[in-house]
Design a protein around this motif. Structure first.
Motif, PDB file in Angstrom:
ATOM      1  N   GLY A   1       8.631   2.810   3.854  1.00 13.33           N
ATOM      2  CA  GLY A   1       7.971   2.497   5.161  1.00 13.33           C
ATOM      3  C   GLY A   1       7.375   1.081   5.110  1.00 13.33           C
ATOM      4  O   GLY A   1       7.813   0.151   6.220  1.00 13.33           O
ATOM      5  N   ALA A   2       6.770   0.609   4.189  1.00  9.90           N
ATOM      6  CA  ALA A   2       6.143  -0.690   4.296  1.00  9.90           C
ATOM      7  C   ALA A   2       7.234  -1.757   4.177  1.00  9.90           C
ATOM      8  O   ALA A   2       7.034  -2.826   4.762  1.00  9.90           O
ATOM      9  CB  ALA A   2       5.299  -1.054   2.877  1.00  9.90           C
TER      10      ALA A   2
ATOM     11  N   ASP B   1       1.648   5.087  -1.945  1.00  4.01           N
ATOM     12  CA  ASP B   1       1.679   5.576  -3.453  1.00  4.01           C
ATOM     13  C   ASP B   1       2.022   4.567  -4.372  1.00  4.01           C
ATOM     14  O   ASP B   1       1.361   4.587  -5.491  1.00  4.01           O
ATOM     15  CB  ASP B   1       2.410   6.765  -3.556  1.00  4.01           C
ATOM     16  CG  ASP B   1       1.942   7.887  -4.583  1.00  4.01           C
ATOM     17  OD1 ASP B   1       0.658   7.730  -4.900  1.00  4.01           O
ATOM     18  OD2 ASP B   1       2.269   8.726  -4.862  1.00  4.01           O
ATOM     19  N   CYS B   2       2.823   3.638  -4.168  1.00  2.00           N
ATOM     20  CA  CYS B   2       3.130   2.672  -4.940  1.00  2.00           C
ATOM     21  C   CYS B   2       1.818   2.055  -5.428  1.00  2.00           C
ATOM     22  O   CYS B   2       1.577   1.387  -6.738  1.00  2.00           O
ATOM     23  CB  CYS B   2       4.117   1.637  -4.695  1.00  2.00           C
ATOM     24  SG  CYS B   2       3.633   0.775  -2.990  1.00  2.00           S
TER      25      CYS B   2
ATOM     26  N   ASN C   1      10.660   7.750  -0.730  1.00  2.00           N
ATOM     27  CA  ASN C   1      10.302   8.955  -0.750  1.00  2.00           C
ATOM     28  C   ASN C   1      10.504   9.568   0.901  1.00  2.00           C
ATOM     29  O   ASN C   1       9.785  10.548   1.321  1.00  2.00           O
ATOM     30  CB  ASN C   1       8.683   9.225  -1.185  1.00  2.00           C
ATOM     31  CG  ASN C   1       7.603   8.414  -0.426  1.00  2.00           C
ATOM     32  OD1 ASN C   1       8.163   7.788   0.469  1.00  2.00           O
ATOM     33  ND2 ASN C   1       6.692   8.147  -1.192  1.00  2.00           N
TER      34      ASN C   1
ATOM     35  N   THR D   1      -5.752  -2.741   2.975  1.00  2.00           N
ATOM     36  CA  THR D   1      -4.493  -2.082   2.865  1.00  2.00           C
ATOM     37  C   THR D   1      -3.646  -2.000   4.309  1.00  2.00           C
ATOM     38  O   THR D   1      -3.616  -1.093   4.751  1.00  2.00           O
ATOM     39  CB  THR D   1      -4.774  -0.431   2.409  1.00  2.00           C
ATOM     40  OG1 THR D   1      -5.870   0.030   3.581  1.00  2.00           O
ATOM     41  CG2 THR D   1      -5.501  -0.296   1.045  1.00  2.00           C
ATOM     42  N   THR D   2      -3.203  -3.326   4.319  1.00  2.00           N
ATOM     43  CA  THR D   2      -2.355  -3.483   5.301  1.00  2.00           C
ATOM     44  C   THR D   2      -0.882  -3.118   4.820  1.00  2.00           C
ATOM     45  O   THR D   2      -0.397  -3.890   3.790  1.00  2.00           O
ATOM     46  CB  THR D   2      -2.125  -4.860   6.099  1.00  2.00           C
ATOM     47  OG1 THR D   2      -1.297  -4.882   7.043  1.00  2.00           O
ATOM     48  CG2 THR D   2      -2.263  -5.946   5.043  1.00  2.00           C
ATOM     49  N   MET D   3      -0.176  -2.638   5.433  1.00  2.00           N
ATOM     50  CA  MET D   3       1.466  -2.281   5.056  1.00  2.00           C
ATOM     51  C   MET D   3       2.074  -3.586   5.298  1.00  2.00           C
ATOM     52  O   MET D   3       1.734  -4.412   6.212  1.00  2.00           O
ATOM     53  CB  MET D   3       2.184  -1.426   5.982  1.00  2.00           C
ATOM     54  CG  MET D   3       1.789   0.282   5.446  1.00  2.00           C
ATOM     55  SD  MET D   3       2.155   1.222   6.839  1.00  2.00           S
ATOM     56  CE  MET D   3       4.161   1.214   6.408  1.00  2.00           C
TER      57      MET D   3
ATOM     58  N   VAL E   1       0.730  -1.081  -0.098  1.00  2.00           N
ATOM     59  CA  VAL E   1       0.117   0.006  -0.062  1.00  2.00           C
ATOM     60  C   VAL E   1       1.033   1.207  -0.021  1.00  2.00           C
ATOM     61  O   VAL E   1       2.049   0.860   0.010  1.00  2.00           O
ATOM     62  CB  VAL E   1      -1.060  -0.078   1.286  1.00  2.00           C
ATOM     63  CG1 VAL E   1      -1.662  -1.118   1.186  1.00  2.00           C
ATOM     64  CG2 VAL E   1      -0.215   0.330   2.507  1.00  2.00           C
TER      65      VAL E   1
ATOM     66  N   MET F   1       8.691  -2.852   7.369  1.00  2.00           N
ATOM     67  CA  MET F   1       7.949  -3.835   8.274  1.00  2.00           C
ATOM     68  C   MET F   1       8.142  -5.318   7.895  1.00  2.00           C
ATOM     69  O   MET F   1       8.100  -6.140   8.940  1.00  2.00           O
ATOM     70  CB  MET F   1       6.309  -3.559   7.890  1.00  2.00           C
ATOM     71  CG  MET F   1       5.950  -2.181   8.634  1.00  2.00           C
ATOM     72  SD  MET F   1       4.036  -2.152   8.760  1.00  2.00           S
ATOM     73  CE  MET F   1       3.823  -0.462   9.488  1.00  2.00           C
TER      74      MET F   1
ATOM     75  N   TYR G   1       6.126   8.326   5.325  1.00  2.00           N
ATOM     76  CA  TYR G   1       5.038   8.006   4.957  1.00  2.00           C
ATOM     77  C   TYR G   1       4.391   9.061   4.311  1.00  2.00           C
ATOM     78  O   TYR G   1       3.526   9.631   4.795  1.00  2.00           O
ATOM     79  CB  TYR G   1       4.408   7.851   6.444  1.00  2.00           C
ATOM     80  CG  TYR G   1       4.944   6.704   7.298  1.00  2.00           C
ATOM     81  CD1 TYR G   1       5.448   5.573   6.660  1.00  2.00           C
ATOM     82  CD2 TYR G   1       4.825   6.697   8.687  1.00  2.00           C
ATOM     83  CE1 TYR G   1       6.023   4.670   7.439  1.00  2.00           C
ATOM     84  CE2 TYR G   1       5.405   5.809   9.284  1.00  2.00           C
ATOM     85  CZ  TYR G   1       6.039   4.691   9.032  1.00  2.00           C
ATOM     86  OH  TYR G   1       6.359   3.794   9.852  1.00  2.00           O
ATOM     87  N   SER G   2       4.566   9.136   2.828  1.00  2.00           N
ATOM     88  CA  SER G   2       3.972  10.302   2.240  1.00  2.00           C
ATOM     89  C   SER G   2       2.616  10.069   2.107  1.00  2.00           C
ATOM     90  O   SER G   2       1.908  11.297   2.097  1.00  2.00           O
ATOM     91  CB  SER G   2       4.638  10.310   0.832  1.00  2.00           C
ATOM     92  OG  SER G   2       3.963   9.156  -0.218  1.00  2.00           O
ATOM     93  N   THR G   3       1.827   8.916   1.977  1.00  2.00           N
ATOM     94  CA  THR G   3       0.370   8.900   2.026  1.00  2.00           C
ATOM     95  C   THR G   3      -0.125   9.598   3.053  1.00  2.00           C
ATOM     96  O   THR G   3      -1.187  10.370   3.202  1.00  2.00           O
ATOM     97  CB  THR G   3      -0.042   7.242   1.875  1.00  2.00           C
ATOM     98  OG1 THR G   3       0.794   6.758   1.092  1.00  2.00           O
ATOM     99  CG2 THR G   3      -1.362   7.222   1.832  1.00  2.00           C
TER     100      THR G   3
HETATM  101  C1  LIG Z   1       0.069  -2.165   9.202  1.00  2.00           C
HETATM  102  C2  LIG Z   1      -0.194  -0.713   8.609  1.00  2.00           C
HETATM  103  N1  LIG Z   1       0.098   0.243   9.732  1.00  2.00           N
HETATM  104  C3  LIG Z   1      -0.346   1.578   9.229  1.00  2.00           C
HETATM  105  C4  LIG Z   1      -1.096   2.000   8.241  1.00  2.00           C
HETATM  106  C5  LIG Z   1      -1.193   3.433   7.887  1.00  2.00           C
HETATM  107  N2  LIG Z   1      -0.585   3.896   6.683  1.00  2.00           N
HETATM  108  C6  LIG Z   1      -1.136   3.776   5.280  1.00  2.00           C
HETATM  109  S1  LIG Z   1      -0.206   4.236   4.227  1.00  2.00           S
HETATM  110  C7  LIG Z   1       1.294   4.512   5.250  1.00  2.00           C
HETATM  111  C8  LIG Z   1       2.662   4.938   4.859  1.00  2.00           C
HETATM  112  C9  LIG Z   1       3.399   4.130   4.145  1.00  2.00           C
HETATM  113  O1  LIG Z   1       4.238   4.497   3.780  1.00  2.00           O
HETATM  114  P1  LIG Z   1       5.190   3.854   2.474  1.00  2.00           P
HETATM  115  O2  LIG Z   1       5.435   2.538   2.523  1.00  2.00           O
HETATM  116  O3  LIG Z   1       6.712   4.786   2.626  1.00  2.00           O
HETATM  117  O4  LIG Z   1       4.288   4.471   1.357  1.00  2.00           O
HETATM  118  P2  LIG Z   1       4.218   5.877   0.772  1.00  2.00           P
HETATM  119  O5  LIG Z   1       3.197   6.201   1.588  1.00  2.00           O
HETATM  120  O6  LIG Z   1       5.343   6.766   1.183  1.00  2.00           O
HETATM  121  O7  LIG Z   1       4.145   5.966  -0.568  1.00  2.00           O
HETATM  122  C10 LIG Z   1       0.730   4.381   6.715  1.00  2.00           C
HETATM  123  C11 LIG Z   1       1.597   4.331   7.990  1.00  2.00           C
HETATM  124  C12 LIG Z   1      -1.216   0.891   7.314  1.00  2.00           C
HETATM  125  N3  LIG Z   1      -1.910   0.970   5.947  1.00  2.00           N
HETATM  126  N4  LIG Z   1      -0.924  -0.615   7.638  1.00  2.00           N
END
Ligand SMILES: Cc1ncc(C[n+]2csc(CCOP(=O)(O)OP(=O)(O)O)c2C)c(N)n1
Ligand SMILES: [Mg+2]
Length: 550
Positions: A436-437, A385-386, A462, A408-410, A383, A440, A465-467
């Protein structure tokens, strides 16, 4: 199926899983499940060890989406509870994941002792899983254990949801009793309801000027991709897909218009869907993601909604109609339309890629990946922006795009790609994941490396956590900066690349495509405020709405 009186409970479970298409079980052992592990390694089923239990569940989910069913085996408490988020995700996304948990033996439980991994009454764990599965069983009685196993596996197949099986460790090797097999409920359509729904559908089709299909995720989960293709090709109707249903039809099929996701859709897909005077919505779930955060403009009077168990036309509801039966009957009866599919979106012009010293952007990254994707690739997106960027990505075959697009679980992508790669050894995974994902569950790349898999991992780096930044900026969106390209030193063998510019990305992608013996990871360094086209479209739509109402 035949079984002898001498089958043990553990072996019977393994046999039934194997028959259901499960050739691999993911998981981390522990003393409460070791007996079952011993039986597993002696059986036809292979064990795939993961770094954590939640990643085992994500891997089983990816496997299930490719083969119809996936399984994991974990220890009691610490192992099983680690899977809860991933299993809830499989439930929300309709994926048939079988959770097998060991447990203290029946004889051990007798005097209510404080055994390790215990966190409450012994039945608490089953109660937790009852809420996130469609069927559960504790195999504590050899007389009925085989029938419990049949019932639970049957439920996973019927409902495409996770199930939970708990085996007290002293009964794994106990002989089960071959009670007569029950007749399990089957999914069958009500004939009258089906023919009435079809009659109304045909009448509406006759009058319609611009009918089209919107294909959703349930078609994928029920394995109805071929039926959809039959319908599309027989009828000549154009088809769009929802984001959760992405790749339910090959995205390079000439009838395919792209992803419809409200204001986040491409202009063409949005225009075609919203102007249609009869939208055949097949297996579509109207969640916030698929409606582009509720920016979809769809008129219920111009739609026919076929869900797993019913067809809804305007305010008429036809119950007990299986989605597969409805799609099949439509394909048989619908009159072919002379007008063939409207123009497919023109692809981005990438003839000037790579431009010297030009920093990488998400839009150019997707444009370049569109050229690189081949028919032997399966794209798995996390999940962030990708996922939105992937709306503009065109994959080749059916089911070649996997994501946790609704729940939408990271942390889904790297382990789910492990499961998908093992389920489909003739495919190579292309993993899209945010920085960020990746932090994890990226450790699971070491399992890809260990089993000789060669995914290509594109890290959308990026710096945080840009979203979330787009919703509310704050220091909580910053994360530590990792040298993703150097992870091979610890997780390897793995090849890593830094890609801040188009030229460096081009070189890295070339090497990754050529290296088929180990994972490759490309750290694509993006500007903190870069965004996908879909994200920009949504922002523009919301801005326009605000200014028109001001
Ligand atoms: C397990 C989990 N924790 C928190 C979130 C809330 N969340 C949604 S998108 C996001 C940021 C994701 O960061 P990244 O993977 O770097 O992608 P970006 O948004 O930067 O494109 C978060 C913290 C989630 N969806 N899943
Ligand atoms: Mg990020």
């Amino acid at each position: 199926m035949s079984t002898t009186r001498f089958d043990t409970i553990g072996n019977y479970l393994l046999k039934r899983l194997y028959e259901a298409g499960v050739k691999h079980i993911f998981g981390v052992p522990g003393d409460y499940i070791l007996g079952f592990y011993e039986q597993m390694v002696k059986s036809q089923i292979h064990h795939i060890g993961t770094t954590r239990e939640d990643t085992a569940a994500f891997a089983a989910d990816g496997y299930a989406r490719c083969r119809g069913m996936g399984a994991l085996a974990v220890t009691y408490g610490v192992g099983a509870l680690n899977t809860v988020n991933a299993v809830a995700g499989a439930y929300a996304e309709s994926s048939a994941v079988v959770v097998i948990s060991g447990a203290p033996g029946i004889t051990e439980q007798k005097d209510d002792p404080l055994l390790h991994h215990r966190f409450g009454p012994f039945n608490f764990q089953r109660e937790i899983f009852d809420r996130i599965t469609c069927a559960s069983a504790v195999l504590d009685d050899p007389v009925i254990a085989f029938r419990q196993i049949d019932r639970v596996i049957g439920a996973a197949q019927r409902f495409c949801k996770p199930v939970y099986i708990e085996i007290p460790r002293d009964l794994v090797r106990a002989e089960g009793y071959p009670m007569p097999a029950e007749i399990l409920e089957q999914n069958v359509s009500d004939e009258t309801s089906l023919s009435e729904a079809l009659a109304e559908t045909m009448a509406m089709m006759e009058k319609s000027v611009s009918p089209m299909i919107l294909a959703g995720v349930e078609l994928h989960r029920r394995g109805l991709q071929e039926r959809l293709v039959e319908l599309v090709e027989h009828s000549g109707l154009p088809v769009a897909a929802t984001l959760t249903g992405k790749s339910v039809i090959a995205e390079r099929h000439s009838a395919y218009l792209g992803i419809y996701e409200g204001a986040m859709s491409s202009e063409n897909a949005r225009y075609m869907v919203e102007q249609s005077d009869l939208l055949l919505m097949l297996g579509v779930t109207l969640n916030d993601v698929d409606t582009g955060i509720y920016t979809a403009r769809l008129d219920p009077h111009h739609m026919i909604r076929a869900a797993q168990n019913e067809v809804v036309i305007s305010s008429h509801r036809y119950p007990h109609i299986m989605l597969g039966d409805f799609v099949k009957a439509l394909a048989e009866r619908v009159k072919p339309r002379p007008e063939v599919f409207s123009a497919v979106e023109t692809a981005q012009d990438m003839s000037d890629f790579p431009k010297t010293n030009r920093p990488m952007t998400i839009t150019r990254l997707i444009g370049r990946l569109n050229l690189a994707i081949s028919s032997d690739m399966i794209v798995v997106s996390d999940v962030g922006d990708c996922l939105f960027a992937a709306i503009d990505l065109r994959v080749h075959g059916q089911t070649e795009f996997l994501a946790s697009a609704f729940y939408t679980t990271m942390g889904f992508a790297v382990p789910a790609a492990l499961g998908a790669s093992i389920a489909r050894p003739d495919h190579r995974a292309l993993i899209l994941v945010g920085d960020g994902a990746f932090q994890m569950t990226g450790t699971e790349l070491s399992t890809h490396a260990r089993f000789g898999l060669a995914p290509i991992v594109i890290v959308f780096n990026n710096a945080g956590y840009s979203t979330e930044r787009a919703i509310l900026e704050g220091p909580f969106n910053d994360i530590s900066s990792w040298r993703f390209d150097r992870l091979g030193e610890v997780f390897g063998p793995m090849e890593g690349h830094q890609a801040p510019t188009e030229e460096t990305f081009e070189a890295a992608l070339g090497k990754a495509l050529a290296n088929r013996t180990m994972p490759s990871i490309i750290n694509v360094q993006l500007a903190k405020d870069d965004a996908s086209l879909a994200m920009k479209r949504l922002a523009e739509h919301l801005k326009a709405k605000v200014s028109s109402s001001a």
